[in-house]
Design an enzyme around this catalytic site. Structure first.
Site, mmCIF file in Angstrom:
data_model
loop_
_atom_site.group_PDB
_atom_site.id
_atom_site.type_symbol
_atom_site.label_atom_id
_atom_site.label_comp_id
_atom_site.label_asym_id
_atom_site.label_seq_id
_atom_site.Cartn_x
_atom_site.Cartn_y
_atom_site.Cartn_z
ATOM 1 N N GLU A 40 0.851 -1.190 0.000
ATOM 2 C CA GLU A 40 0.000 0.000 0.000
ATOM 3 C C GLU A 40 0.891 1.246 0.000
ATOM 4 O O GLU A 40 1.920 1.281 0.669
ATOM 5 C CB GLU A 40 -0.871 -0.021 1.252
ATOM 6 N N LYS A 65 -9.685 -0.070 -1.995
ATOM 7 C CA LYS A 65 -9.916 -0.346 -0.569
ATOM 8 C C LYS A 65 -11.361 -0.042 -0.191
ATOM 9 O O LYS A 65 -11.859 1.057 -0.425
ATOM 10 C CB LYS A 65 -8.960 0.509 0.261
ATOM 11 N N CYS A 71 -4.221 -3.151 4.396
ATOM 12 C CA CYS A 71 -3.910 -2.615 5.726
ATOM 13 C C CYS A 71 -4.946 -3.031 6.777
ATOM 14 O O CYS A 71 -5.179 -4.214 6.995
ATOM 15 C CB CYS A 71 -3.758 -1.100 5.646
#
Length: 520
Positions: free
Chosen positions: A264, A325, A376
């Protein structure tokens, strides 16, 4: 005066609850003492036993606020006020737990209701507000324990239930009101849960096919918030590390990967709109001559918006599939009530453009293998992981950027969460981080590779492609829904019993027997 006396009676219990919260916080990484959970839960129940609902809320809140203060001090990187606010917010959920658990402890089925209430509390913290914060679940502490294997059968909620249940059973053993029979049954039950978990065998066998993947940790120029704004340097670091990997492949000292994973934020500049960034990515892709999963921040889709994505960049076709995301972090990647808050909290301007959530799961087929990509903090959210598994993920990928929290314990906590996801799903997890922790976790939760922080790291792993589903994956959200439903039922029954005790039918006074002597 009466209130002061009542507070004096509650204060020792509150001190015990605060101590229990601190102990539970120490059960998790980076402290890593999971056995403390089996002290914390009985201590909290001892503090709650026999108190009113108001006192239960106060005691539970003291426990929860302390718990989160010890668990997530890393949030103070953003600001001490943010860490305090989060601890209070999450702690109040445990205040509600304390309010209901104090009454459930008076019910004959309290041993069932209390751990179910705990699961319901974790469900609430993981859901609201703004999508919740599932960081404090009991299950996350048990990746190295035989108990952790239970996650493959009943998922993360079921494992949290098992941990809470053991704590409740130990409390039953120590409770003064418990009879000898109950103590014996409780002790045997706790031992049986441990023993049963130890007998679980976790398979790591694939479907006969392996894939070779390279995780690239290029590192960042600085720590904390310092690295922000140095996007080109970060991208160049990952380019350089990838070129070095290719040199090792050509020299025969490293396996040639089938896919390369960048983390990321490996580029914070939109490669579709910036020629220099696109050129860096294509140089890396052409050098290794295999697809690279690039972590990129894209502009749009709306004005003053951005998306955090994983892009499959092919050496022949160029940029292809994109995963955006789906669960951005509130106040970190977007600001709820932005227009109302920005005029009063200038620090929020650091967030920049709003991160727009993606709409589809990160199911990415690459050269015949289906990867499930989560980004994440998403690894902590059940729904995000469940969706990629439903989409047929054979290998899991976590693209992450923990540079903001490096050295605070947050990367270790996220790595532990990721290990539990490997056990739950029965999938190898490939982790690529900008600055650490990157690594490879096997389907049984064992760590094959774990990088250090704030150093470059490239690791190539040959991992099994798996199709078999764990029971936990098959059951999906049912264990959580059932346990939460039972917890709510227990709270309702406890409240009903409380009302009956308080408003029970009046009984006529017993007649006083005559003291007169009966004549002979």
């Amino acid at each position: 005066m009466e209130r002061l006396k009542a507070l004096g009676r509650i204060l020792p219990r509150l001190i015990v609850a605060v101590g229990a919260g601190a102990l539970l916080g120490l059960a998790f990484e980076p402290h890593d003492h999971p056995w403390l959970a089996f002290l914390a839960v009985p201590l909290l129940l001892a503090a709650l036993n026999g108190v009113s609902m108001k006192a239960g809320f106060l005691i539970g809140s003291g426990f929860g606020i302390t718990y989160y203060a010890v668990l997530v001090p890393w949030l103070s990187i953003i600001g001490g006020d943010a860490a305090i606010a989060l601890a209070i917010l999450e702690g109040l959920f445990y205040g509600v737990f304390g309010m209901f658990a104090s009454q459930a402890l008076k019910h004959k089925l309290w041993i069932l209701w209390v751990p179910c209430l705990w699961v319901a509390t974790e469900f609430a913290t993981a859901s609201v507000p703004f999508g919740g914060f599932p960081w404090g679940r009991l299950a996350w502490a048990f990746a190295d324990s035989p108990l952790g294997k239970l996650a493959s059968l009943v998922g993360i909620p079921g494992l949290s239930f098992a941990v809470a249940l053991i704590g409740v059973l130990l409390y039953a053993v120590l409770r003064r009101k418990s009879g000898l029979g109950l103590r014996a049954v409780a002790l045997v039950g706790a031992i049986a849960i441990f023993g049963g978990a130890s007998l679980i065998s976790l398979s790591t066998e694939g479907n006969g096919k392996d894939v070779t993947a390279a995780m690239v940790q290029g590192n960042v120029p600085g720590k904390g918030l310092e690295f922000l704004g140095r996007a080109r340097t970060v991208t160049r670091n990952h380019l350089t590390a990838t070129l070095d990997l290719q040199k090792q492949v050509e020299a025969g000292t490293q396996l040639k990967p089938d896919v390369v994973i960048w983390p990321e934020n490996s580029t914070d500049i939109d490669p579709y709109k910036d020629a220099e960034t696109k050129q860096d990515i294509e140089e890396a892709v052409k050098a290794v001559n295999v697809p690279i999963l690039v972590g990129a921040v894209l502009e749009g889709p709306g004005p003053n918006e951005r998306q955090t994505t994983g892009i499959v960049w092919d050496p022949v076709k160029g940029a292809g599939q994109v995963y955006a995301k789906r669960h951005p972090v509130p106040f970190g990647e977007y600001i709820p009530f932005r227009d109302q808050l920005l005029p009063y909290i200038k620090r929020l301007e650091m967030v920049g453009r709003q991160t727009a959530p993606g709409k589809t799961p990160g199911v990415l087929p690459i050269n015949g293998v289906t990867y499930g990509d989560v980004i994440c903090f998403e690894v902590a959210y059940d729904g995000v992981v469940a969706d990629v598994m439903k989409g047929g993920a054979q290998v899991l990928v976590v693209q992450t950027n923990n540079a903001t929290y490096g050295g605070t314990g947050q990367p270790e906590q996220q790595f532990a969460i990721t290990r539990m996801r490997a056990i739950e799903t029965g999938r190898t997890v490939l982790i690529a981080s900008t600055s650490g922790i990157s690594g490879v976790i096997q389907p049984d939760g064992k760590v094959e590779h774990k990088s250090s922080q704030f150093v470059p790291d490239v690791y190539v792993a040959q991992v099994p492609v798996r199709d078999a589903k764990t029971l936990a994956t098959t059951l999906g959200g049912w264990p959580q829904w059932i346990l939460t439903g039972l917890g709510i039922m227990g709270a309702v029954l406890a409240l009903f019993a409380r009302r009956q005790r308080r408003d029970g039918p009046e009984t006529p006074p017993a007649s006083t027997p005559s003291r007169e002597k009966v004549p002979a």
